[in-house]
Design an enzyme around this catalytic site. Structure first.
Site, short mmCIF file in Angstrom:
data_model
loop_
_atom_site.label_atom_id
_atom_site.label_comp_id
_atom_site.label_asym_id
_atom_site.label_seq_id
_atom_site.Cartn_x
_atom_site.Cartn_y
_atom_site.Cartn_z
N GLU A 67 32.80 28.49 39.23
CA GLU A 67 31.53 28.94 39.79
C GLU A 67 31.41 30.46 39.74
O GLU A 67 32.35 31.18 40.08
CB GLU A 67 31.43 28.46 41.25
CG GLU A 67 30.19 28.91 41.98
CD GLU A 67 30.50 29.70 43.23
OE1 GLU A 67 29.81 30.71 43.45
OE2 GLU A 67 31.43 29.33 43.95
N ARG A 79 34.37 40.24 51.62
CA ARG A 79 34.77 38.93 52.11
C ARG A 79 36.20 39.01 52.65
O ARG A 79 37.13 39.30 51.89
CB ARG A 79 34.71 37.89 51.00
CG ARG A 79 33.30 37.70 50.40
CD ARG A 79 32.40 36.89 51.31
NE ARG A 79 31.03 36.91 50.87
CZ ARG A 79 30.49 36.03 50.01
NH1 ARG A 79 31.26 35.09 49.50
NH2 ARG A 79 29.22 36.11 49.67
N GLU A 138 38.47 37.00 53.14
CA GLU A 138 39.15 35.74 52.82
C GLU A 138 40.60 36.04 52.44
O GLU A 138 40.84 36.81 51.52
CB GLU A 138 38.45 35.03 51.66
CG GLU A 138 37.03 34.62 51.95
CD GLU A 138 36.37 33.99 50.74
OE1 GLU A 138 37.00 33.95 49.66
OE2 GLU A 138 35.21 33.55 50.86
N SER A 152 25.90 31.31 43.35
CA SER A 152 25.44 30.32 44.32
C SER A 152 24.06 30.74 44.80
O SER A 152 23.79 31.93 44.99
CB SER A 152 26.41 30.27 45.50
OG SER A 152 26.05 29.26 46.40
N ARG A 169 33.51 38.13 38.28
CA ARG A 169 33.78 36.75 37.87
C ARG A 169 33.03 36.40 36.59
O ARG A 169 33.55 35.69 35.73
CB ARG A 169 33.40 35.79 39.00
CG ARG A 169 34.24 34.52 38.98
CD ARG A 169 33.91 33.60 40.14
NE ARG A 169 34.66 33.90 41.34
CZ ARG A 169 34.72 33.09 42.39
NH1 ARG A 169 34.04 31.96 42.39
NH2 ARG A 169 35.44 33.43 43.45
N ARG A 224 40.88 34.19 41.23
CA ARG A 224 39.43 34.43 41.15
C ARG A 224 38.81 35.00 42.43
O ARG A 224 37.59 35.16 42.49
CB ARG A 224 38.71 33.13 40.79
CG ARG A 224 38.80 32.03 41.82
CD ARG A 224 38.01 30.81 41.38
NE ARG A 224 37.92 29.80 42.41
CZ ARG A 224 37.10 28.76 42.34
NH1 ARG A 224 36.32 28.61 41.29
NH2 ARG A 224 37.07 27.88 43.31
N HIS A 225 39.61 35.30 43.45
CA HIS A 225 39.07 35.82 44.70
C HIS A 225 39.41 37.29 44.90
O HIS A 225 40.51 37.72 44.60
CB HIS A 225 39.61 35.03 45.89
CG HIS A 225 38.98 33.67 46.03
ND1 HIS A 225 39.58 32.54 45.54
CD2 HIS A 225 37.82 33.29 46.60
CE1 HIS A 225 38.80 31.49 45.79
NE2 HIS A 225 37.74 31.92 46.44
#
Length: 640
Positions: free
Chosen positions: A563, A412, A414, A566, A614, A420-421
């Site tokens: 979370e 990812r 991001e 998903s 996670r 948490r990323h």
């Protein structure tokens, strides 16, 4: 100048010129004193070389004489040693083995030399034991000295007898026994100076947090005192002039920040500002109040030094020296548990009719239609690192594999520097055919996580305790069957507690945490599934809710208010799928192979994507995902 003077000067100049044919004057021979000094130096050098040669000879003789007792193992030991030196795990050493002769291997965690005795603390992963090297008729003094000279983290192989110490040894895991060393050999040496100490990196977090709070409080008091000195210094004209200079420097620094090439100039400006501020404070020291404040500052400096009792190993330092950091017992335990999460995931799914697949990580288009992808050069065209195995899982279902899963890397792009990323993590993905209703997927996911939680509880109590010693956490609370909340119920809960939330938007991080807190209070669980997310907040392949198309047949799973998963029922009609993709501005040509998979008949199906790191982080209630990623990749870290 008269002619006579000029002639005289020219004549003198000629006389001073060097005759190239004239031999250089002979060097003066050394005096008797100098000769005696040279002779003395020569003898001293010869004596030193002789001593060194004798010491080296003695060392070799001792090494030869005692090579059966201590020394350095060859890089590739002979095969016979495999048969004779069977290693016993440190974790298995207990009172029942007292009197037994054993071989152990581990790292030197600590040494203590008392002259005729050297105490070694030997660590192997999660366990440790004390080994004692004592001078006896059988054990020479040289062996005791050798053991005491070994660096921390050196790997040694030891033969000795299991004995019972006079008192229990609290600093090691094997409290009731120790090893009386008979032989000790170095397998691999460590550098004597370590970038971080294992005992510092292993210190309980509450102790470190308390120290940090104390130091921060003192720093605040120091800042206030220095501010008062600064104000006193401004009472002087010189101080006011310096303050004006500081203002100009600050403006210059701000303008330089627009130019990357000027960054080095700002370092000089910062230094100039610091010097000017110090001069202003020094002016303040000349006043009566300044002298009193200076006394307070001296006392605060002493207090700060006393409060800074322990070395704080910060996260960035840990990650830079990750090889050493991973040797910390709590980290060893964390990654045993992370490994078990993956194993239990696989075990449960295989027992429920799933097969494991492996999908491409080099793809021609963004897997989820977003822009958060890493582009790579693929020969003469552009490719991307896969954000998810999503499309390929679905294609596998269209191939009649019915139930599939994958454990693999997910990428990812991001630019998120949060707790948490990650830019690369391990995805636990699954996809399954739906026989009657998509709630089948929810039921399977609930059962999967309960199976994982119970498996961890059954097997890893010792590891939980080790982690708890450094990072205290409460055991996870969960229900069986798993609690399933509808999105509108979550909205009602959040609003009822005073939170702000939109009916048809995704949950913010703040609302996720608040919802986790409210669910725990109301239902006594840290683990739940949130179903029926707004359709606008989900990817293009998500199936709308047949009863209310503002919502979707999709869900997230939460642990401790964050979370970890998903998922959804997927659109399995090719025409409808193409419509949904267009509504997301996805170029249909880039996902043609994916769309084509649904043109030949596709069963209803659904699945989920889970982040392994996670899950481990939140199950253990750790404060940062980098603690559960062995070599984390985030926007600022690409090594080691």
């Amino acid at each position: 100048m008269c002619i006579r003077d000029r002639v005289s000067t020219q004549s003198t100049g000629k006389m001073s010129e060097t005759n190239p044919t004239q031999p250089a004057p002979a060097k003066k021979p050394p005096s008797k004193k100098e000769l005696a000094k040279l002779e003395k130096q020569k003898k001293q050098l010869e004596a030193r070389l002789k001593r060194e040669a004798e010491a080296e000879k003695k060392k070799k003789e001792q090494a030869e004489k005692f090579k059966h007792l201590f020394g350095f193992l060859p890089l590739a030991p002979q095969y016979q040693e495999r048969q004779t030196n069977v290693l016993v795990k440190i974790s298995s050493l207990e009172l029942s083995l007292v009197g037994e002769q054993v071989w152990i291997q581990g790292r030197i965690h600590a040494t203590r030399d008392t002259g005729n005795i050297t105490f070694l603390e030997i660590r192997s992963r999660l366990h440790s034991i004390q080994a004692v090297v004592a001078k006896t008729p059988e054990i020479p003094k040289e062996m005791v000295k050798f053991a005491g000279s070994l660096s921390k983290e050196t790997i040694v192989k030891i033969q000795g007898k299991v004995t019972k110490p006079q008192e229990t040894i609290q600093k090691v895991t094997q409290h009731d026994v120790e090893i009386s060393v008979e032989k000790i050999f170095v397998v691999s040496s460590s550098l004597p100076v370590l970038p971080i100490q294992i005992e510092d990196a292993a210190r309980p977090q509450p102790i470190i947090d308390k120290q940090i709070r104390e130091v921060e409080l003192i720093d605040e008091q120091i800042e206030i005192a220095e501010s008062e000195l600064y104000k006193l210094g401004l009472a002087f004209e010189e101080g006011r002039e310096l303050d004006r200079q500081i203002s100009k420097l600050v403006e210059k620094e701000a303008s330089n920040e627009q130019d990357f090439d000027s960054s080095y100039l700002n370092t000089e400006i910062k230094e100039a500002i610091a010097i000017a501020k110090k001069k202003i404070r020094n002016l303040g020291l000349s006043t009566e109040n300044g002298k009193k404040i200076n006394g307070d500052l001296e006392s605060l400096a002493i207090s700060r030094s006393a409060a800074n009792k322990y070395v704080v190993v910060h996260q960035d330092t840990r990650l830079t020296n990750r090889i050493l950091d991973l040797r910390v017992p709590s980290n060893q335990a964390i990654f045993k548990i992370q490994s078990a999460v993956g194993a239990l995931f696989r075990e449960y799914l295989v027992s429920n009719g799933f097969i494991e697949i492996h999908t491409p990580k080099l793809i021609s288009a963004a897997s989820e239609g977003g822009a958060e992808v890493f582009p790579v050069t693929y020969f003469d065209r552009k490719a991307f690192l896969a954000q998810s195995p999503q499309l390929y899982k679905q294609m596998a279902i269209c191939s009649d594999l019915e139930r599939v899963f994958e454990i693999g890397p997910v990428f990812r792009a991001e630019n998120s520097n949060t707790h948490r990323h990650l830019c690369e993590f391990v995805g636990l993905d699954l996809e399954m055919q739906i026989d009657n209703h998509y709630s089948e997927v929810l039921e399977l996911l609930g059962g999967l996580f309960v199976y994982i939680f119970k498996g961890l509880e059954k097997t890893f109590q010792a590891e939980f305790q080790i982690i708890n010693n450094q990072f205290p956490f409460e055991p996870l609370k969960y229900l069986e069957p798993t609690l399933v909340l509808k999105f509108p119920e979550a909205v009602e809960l959040v609003r009822g507690s005073g939170g702000t939330i939109n009916d048809f938007e995704d949950l913010s991080t703040t609302n996720e945490r608040l919802l986790g807190k409210l669910v725990r209070e109301k239902y006594n669980t840290d683990f739940f599934i949130l179903d029926k997310f707004p359709l606008a907040a989900r990817p293009f392949y998500t199936m709308p809710d047949p009863d209310d198309n503002r919502y979707s047949n999709s869900y997230d799973i939460f642990i401790r208010g964050e979370e970890i998963c998903s998922g959804s029922q997927r659109v399995h009609d090719s025409n409808f799928l193409a419509e949904r993709a267009k509504s997301f501005n996805i170029d249909i040509a880039t996902i043609k192979a994916y769309l084509d998979a649904f043109k030949y008949g596709a069963p209803p199906h659904g699945g989920a994507g889970i982040g392994l790191e996670r899950v481990a982080m939140l199950y253990l209630n750790l404060n940062n995902i980098r603690k559960t990623s062995m070599f984390p990749r985030d926007p600022s870290r690409l090594t080691p």
